[in-house]
Motif scaffolding. Structure first.
Motif, PDB file in Angstrom:
ATOM      1  N   ARG A 189       1.566   3.249  -8.491  1.00 36.17           N
ATOM      2  CA  ARG A 189       2.079   2.079  -7.656  1.00 36.17           C
ATOM      3  C   ARG A 189       3.577   1.843  -7.733  1.00 36.17           C
ATOM      4  NH1 ARG A 189       0.286  -2.119 -11.308  1.00 36.17           N
ATOM      5  NH2 ARG A 189      -1.550  -0.826 -11.604  1.00 36.17           N
ATOM      6  N   ASN A 190       3.922   2.105  -8.608  1.00 39.19           N
ATOM      7  CA  ASN A 190       5.641   1.987  -8.653  1.00 39.19           C
ATOM      8  C   ASN A 190       6.377   3.023  -7.570  1.00 39.19           C
ATOM      9  OD1 ASN A 190       5.771   0.124 -10.413  1.00 39.19           O
ATOM     10  ND2 ASN A 190       6.240   1.419 -12.101  1.00 39.19           N
ATOM     11  N   ALA A 191       5.636   4.194  -7.465  1.00 42.64           N
ATOM     12  CA  ALA A 191       6.269   5.224  -6.315  1.00 42.64           C
ATOM     13  C   ALA A 191       5.806   4.677  -4.965  1.00 42.64           C
ATOM     14  CB  ALA A 191       5.554   6.719  -6.597  1.00 42.64           C
ATOM     15  N   GLU A 192       4.587   4.212  -4.888  1.00 41.56           N
ATOM     16  CA  GLU A 192       4.255   3.612  -3.706  1.00 41.56           C
ATOM     17  C   GLU A 192       5.065   2.489  -3.163  1.00 41.56           C
ATOM     18  OE1 GLU A 192       0.403   1.688  -1.181  1.00 41.56           O
ATOM     19  OE2 GLU A 192       0.080   2.332  -3.227  1.00 41.56           O
ATOM     20  N   CYS A 249       8.534   3.873  -2.080  1.00 39.30           N
ATOM     21  CA  CYS A 249       8.420   4.316  -0.792  1.00 39.30           C
ATOM     22  C   CYS A 249       8.452   3.377   0.256  1.00 39.30           C
ATOM     23  CB  CYS A 249       6.878   5.344  -0.613  1.00 39.30           C
ATOM     24  SG  CYS A 249       6.939   6.364   0.887  1.00 39.30           S
ATOM     25  N   VAL A 250       7.516   2.449   0.208  1.00 38.71           N
ATOM     26  CA  VAL A 250       7.447   1.090   1.480  1.00 38.71           C
ATOM     27  C   VAL A 250       9.145   0.496   1.428  1.00 38.71           C
ATOM     28  CG1 VAL A 250       6.668  -0.979   1.896  1.00 38.71           C
ATOM     29  CG2 VAL A 250       5.060   0.977   1.232  1.00 38.71           C
ATOM     30  N   ALA A 251       9.528   0.235   0.282  1.00 40.94           N
ATOM     31  CA  ALA A 251      10.707  -0.269   0.331  1.00 40.94           C
ATOM     32  C   ALA A 251      11.990   0.451   0.924  1.00 40.94           C
ATOM     33  CB  ALA A 251      11.282  -0.744  -1.186  1.00 40.94           C
ATOM     34  N   GLY A 252      11.819   1.698   0.851  1.00 44.82           N
ATOM     35  CA  GLY A 252      12.717   2.659   1.265  1.00 44.82           C
ATOM     36  C   GLY A 252      12.760   2.754   2.883  1.00 44.82           C
ATOM     37  N   THR A 253      11.418   2.716   3.383  1.00 41.31           N
ATOM     38  CA  THR A 253      11.039   2.870   4.873  1.00 41.31           C
ATOM     39  C   THR A 253      11.760   1.626   5.353  1.00 41.31           C
ATOM     40  OG1 THR A 253       9.297   4.215   4.267  1.00 41.31           O
ATOM     41  CG2 THR A 253       9.298   3.100   6.482  1.00 41.31           C
ATOM     42  N   VAL A 254      11.080   0.284   4.794  1.00 38.38           N
ATOM     43  CA  VAL A 254      11.305  -0.946   5.439  1.00 38.38           C
ATOM     44  C   VAL A 254      12.898  -1.318   5.383  1.00 38.38           C
ATOM     45  CG1 VAL A 254      11.165  -3.533   5.444  1.00 38.38           C
ATOM     46  CG2 VAL A 254       9.474  -1.846   4.956  1.00 38.38           C
ATOM     47  N   GLY A 255      13.770  -0.875   4.427  1.00 34.11           N
ATOM     48  CA  GLY A 255      14.990  -0.954   4.047  1.00 34.11           C
ATOM     49  C   GLY A 255      15.925  -0.051   4.919  1.00 34.11           C
ATOM     50  N   GLY A 310      13.735   2.816  14.360  1.00 40.02           N
ATOM     51  CA  GLY A 310      12.898   4.310  14.000  1.00 40.02           C
ATOM     52  C   GLY A 310      13.620   5.178  13.319  1.00 40.02           C
ATOM     53  N   VAL A 311      15.079   5.538  13.846  1.00 39.68           N
ATOM     54  CA  VAL A 311      15.706   6.293  12.568  1.00 39.68           C
ATOM     55  C   VAL A 311      15.869   6.183  11.260  1.00 39.68           C
ATOM     56  CG1 VAL A 311      17.903   7.906  12.594  1.00 39.68           C
ATOM     57  CG2 VAL A 311      16.637   7.580  14.845  1.00 39.68           C
ATOM     58  N   GLY A 312      16.281   4.907  11.214  1.00 41.17           N
ATOM     59  CA  GLY A 312      16.419   4.158  10.058  1.00 41.17           C
ATOM     60  C   GLY A 312      15.104   4.280   9.069  1.00 41.17           C
ATOM     61  N   GLY A 313      14.054   3.865   9.691  1.00 42.55           N
ATOM     62  CA  GLY A 313      12.782   4.031   8.886  1.00 42.55           C
ATOM     63  C   GLY A 313      12.514   5.269   8.525  1.00 42.55           C
ATOM     64  N   VAL A 314      12.555   6.422   9.345  1.00 42.38           N
ATOM     65  CA  VAL A 314      12.338   7.890   9.082  1.00 42.38           C
ATOM     66  C   VAL A 314      13.159   8.181   8.009  1.00 42.38           C
ATOM     67  CG1 VAL A 314      12.409  10.158   9.720  1.00 42.38           C
ATOM     68  CG2 VAL A 314      11.200   8.109  11.276  1.00 42.38           C
ATOM     69  N   LEU A 315      14.541   7.908   8.041  1.00 41.79           N
ATOM     70  CA  LEU A 315      15.560   8.205   7.002  1.00 41.79           C
ATOM     71  C   LEU A 315      15.358   7.647   5.977  1.00 41.79           C
ATOM     72  CD1 LEU A 315      18.864   8.699   8.925  1.00 41.79           C
ATOM     73  CD2 LEU A 315      17.333  10.552   8.165  1.00 41.79           C
ATOM     74  N   GLY A 316      14.832   6.385   5.662  1.00 37.70           N
ATOM     75  CA  GLY A 316      14.578   5.632   4.463  1.00 37.70           C
ATOM     76  C   GLY A 316      13.429   6.113   3.873  1.00 37.70           C
ATOM     77  N   ARG A 366      12.287   9.296   4.185  1.00 35.41           N
ATOM     78  CA  ARG A 366      12.574  10.533   3.659  1.00 35.41           C
ATOM     79  C   ARG A 366      12.932  10.624   2.170  1.00 35.41           C
ATOM     80  NH1 ARG A 366      11.806  15.310   7.161  1.00 35.41           N
ATOM     81  NH2 ARG A 366      10.072  14.872   8.600  1.00 35.41           N
ATOM     82  N   LEU A 367      14.124   9.604   2.182  1.00 37.74           N
ATOM     83  CA  LEU A 367      14.882   9.481   0.967  1.00 37.74           C
ATOM     84  C   LEU A 367      14.209   8.996  -0.265  1.00 37.74           C
ATOM     85  CD1 LEU A 367      18.378   8.216   2.140  1.00 37.74           C
ATOM     86  CD2 LEU A 367      17.815  10.514   1.214  1.00 37.74           C
ATOM     87  N   ALA A 368      13.138   7.847  -0.200  1.00 40.59           N
ATOM     88  CA  ALA A 368      12.445   7.057  -1.065  1.00 40.59           C
ATOM     89  C   ALA A 368      11.090   7.913  -1.586  1.00 40.59           C
ATOM     90  CB  ALA A 368      12.195   5.761  -0.643  1.00 40.59           C
ATOM     91  N   CYS A 369      10.518   8.838  -0.430  1.00 43.82           N
ATOM     92  CA  CYS A 369       9.179   9.149  -0.759  1.00 43.82           C
ATOM     93  C   CYS A 369       9.286  10.784  -0.998  1.00 43.82           C
ATOM     94  CB  CYS A 369       8.335   8.997   0.496  1.00 43.82           C
ATOM     95  SG  CYS A 369       8.130   7.140   0.993  1.00 43.82           S
ATOM     96  N   ARG A 370      10.006  11.272  -2.189  1.00 43.78           N
ATOM     97  CA  ARG A 370      10.195  12.613  -2.311  1.00 43.78           C
ATOM     98  C   ARG A 370       9.251  12.950  -3.203  1.00 43.78           C
ATOM     99  NH1 ARG A 370      16.513  13.771  -3.232  1.00 43.78           N
ATOM    100  NH2 ARG A 370      16.996  12.967  -1.139  1.00 43.78           N
TER     101      ARG A 370
END
Length: 82
Positions: free
Chosen positions: A31-34, A37-43, A70-76, A78-82
């Motif tokens: 749950r914490n990882a999910e 991941c969502v916070a990184g994408t939205v941020g 679009g690019v920020g969401g993809v980068l966020g 990739r960084l948060a969902c390792r």
């Protein structure tokens, strides 16, 4: 027993109990990882949209904002969902 011996034993027991870790279930970790991941994408999308808003003018600015989101969401992601 002497007072000193009892004090040393109690202090040693407290020191050892402080080293014990709490068991963590896998569902909490997932749950914490999910959430991360969502916070990184939205941020990333928000930051990308803000950067895109500083570029261009008129209809070009709208395209820059969309591309930044679009690019920020993809980068966020990739960084948060390792």
């Amino acid at each position: 027993m002497k007072k000193r011996t009892v004090t040393v034993v109690i202090c040693a027991a407290l020191a050892l109990s402080a080293c014990q870790s709490q068991p963590v279930s896998h569902s909490v970790i997932d749950r914490n990882a999910e959430f991360g991941c969502v916070a990184g994408t939205v941020g990333g999308a928000i930051v990308g949209g803000m950067v895109g808003a500083t570029i261009g003018a008129g209809t070009g600015q709208i395209a820059a904002i969309g591309g930044g989101i679009g690019v920020g969401g993809v980068l966020g992601n990739r960084l948060a969902c390792r």
